[in-house]
Motif scaffolding. Structure first.
Motif, short mmCIF file in Angstrom:
data_model
loop_
_atom_site.label_atom_id
_atom_site.label_comp_id
_atom_site.label_asym_id
_atom_site.label_seq_id
_atom_site.Cartn_x
_atom_site.Cartn_y
_atom_site.Cartn_z
N SER A 1 0.84 -1.20 0.00
CA SER A 1 0.00 0.00 0.00
C SER A 1 0.88 1.25 0.00
O SER A 1 2.08 1.18 0.27
CB SER A 1 -0.89 0.00 1.24
N ASP A 2 0.24 2.39 -0.27
CA ASP A 2 0.97 3.66 -0.20
C ASP A 2 1.52 3.88 1.21
O ASP A 2 2.63 4.37 1.38
CB ASP A 2 0.07 4.83 -0.59
N GLY A 3 0.75 3.50 2.22
CA GLY A 3 1.20 3.66 3.61
C GLY A 3 2.42 2.80 3.92
O GLY A 3 3.35 3.25 4.61
N GLN A 4 2.43 1.58 3.43
CA GLN A 4 3.58 0.70 3.64
C GLN A 4 4.81 1.24 2.94
O GLN A 4 5.90 1.26 3.51
CB GLN A 4 3.26 -0.71 3.15
N LEU A 5 4.64 1.71 1.71
CA LEU A 5 5.77 2.30 0.99
C LEU A 5 6.26 3.56 1.68
O LEU A 5 7.47 3.81 1.74
CB LEU A 5 5.38 2.61 -0.45
N SER A 6 5.36 4.33 2.24
CA SER A 6 5.75 5.55 2.95
C SER A 6 6.65 5.22 4.13
O SER A 6 7.65 5.91 4.39
CB SER A 6 4.51 6.31 3.42
N VAL A 7 6.34 4.15 4.85
CA VAL A 7 7.17 3.72 5.97
C VAL A 7 8.56 3.34 5.47
O VAL A 7 9.58 3.75 6.04
CB VAL A 7 6.52 2.55 6.74
N LEU A 8 8.62 2.56 4.41
CA LEU A 8 9.91 2.13 3.86
C LEU A 8 10.73 3.33 3.37
O LEU A 8 11.92 3.42 3.65
CB LEU A 8 9.71 1.12 2.73
N PHE A 9 10.09 4.24 2.64
CA PHE A 9 10.79 5.42 2.16
C PHE A 9 11.28 6.27 3.32
O PHE A 9 12.38 6.82 3.29
CB PHE A 9 9.89 6.25 1.23
N GLY A 10 10.47 6.40 4.36
CA GLY A 10 10.86 7.19 5.52
C GLY A 10 12.04 6.58 6.25
O GLY A 10 12.97 7.30 6.65
N LEU A 11 12.03 5.27 6.41
CA LEU A 11 13.17 4.61 7.06
C LEU A 11 14.43 4.75 6.23
O LEU A 11 15.52 4.93 6.77
CB LEU A 11 12.86 3.13 7.32
N ARG A 12 14.29 4.70 4.92
CA ARG A 12 15.46 4.88 4.04
C ARG A 12 16.03 6.29 4.18
O ARG A 12 17.24 6.48 4.19
CB ARG A 12 15.04 4.61 2.59
N ALA A 13 15.15 7.26 4.32
CA ALA A 13 15.60 8.66 4.38
C ALA A 13 16.15 9.05 5.74
O ALA A 13 17.10 9.83 5.83
CB ALA A 13 14.44 9.58 4.02
#
Length: 141
Positions: free
Chosen positions: A33-45
């Motif tokens: 989901s967009d929410g799951q991807l947002s978590v992954l992108f946030g952790l990467r950043a």
């Protein structure tokens, strides 16, 4: 007749929203989901976070974030590392697979946007480059 600032603001909001939605459709894993991807992108950043820090950053409840983290952990995209000082907490961080997923998603999005920009004439591309700079400035005010 020239548009009012309110009309320009509405046009910019809708154009930005539509482009963002189209870019979000480009992803390396269509099951997330967009929410799951947002978590992954946030952790990467920003690096590892606790569950409560992630929930706060994503503006969701801790139980909701726990479900998201559990799903991403089961998929192999992140892991929980026990906190050295407080055993009740864990630091949540990306795995190599999570990092690769984020990188692959960025590549897909950039490739899609590149192909769209290539279809425009140079004047329109320059206008968009200037608009991107202005949008960054607006976002940081």
């Amino acid at each position: 007749m020239a548009k009012t600032i309110a009309e320009q603001a509405s046009d910019l909001r809708m154009g930005t929203f539509r482009l963002a939605r189209r870019l979000r459709a480009e992803r390396a894993d269509d099951e997330l989901s967009d929410g799951q991807l947002s978590v992954l992108f946030g952790l990467r950043a920003t690096g590892a976070h606790t569950l409560s820090e992630l929930a706060e950053r994503e503006h969701v409840s801790a139980p909701s974030m726990n479900r998201t983290v559990n799903c991403l952990e089961e998929s192999g995209y992140l892991t929980r590392i026990p906190d050295a000082t407080d055993k009740r907490k864990a630091q949540i961080e990306l795995t190599d697979a999570g990092t690769d997923l984020v990188k692959d998603t960025v590549k897909k999005r950039d490739a899609w946007l590149h192909s769209q920009l290539r279809a425009l004439d140079p004047t329109d591309r320059e206008t968009l480059a200037q608009a991107a700079d202005l949008m960054r400035r607006l976002a940081t005010q």
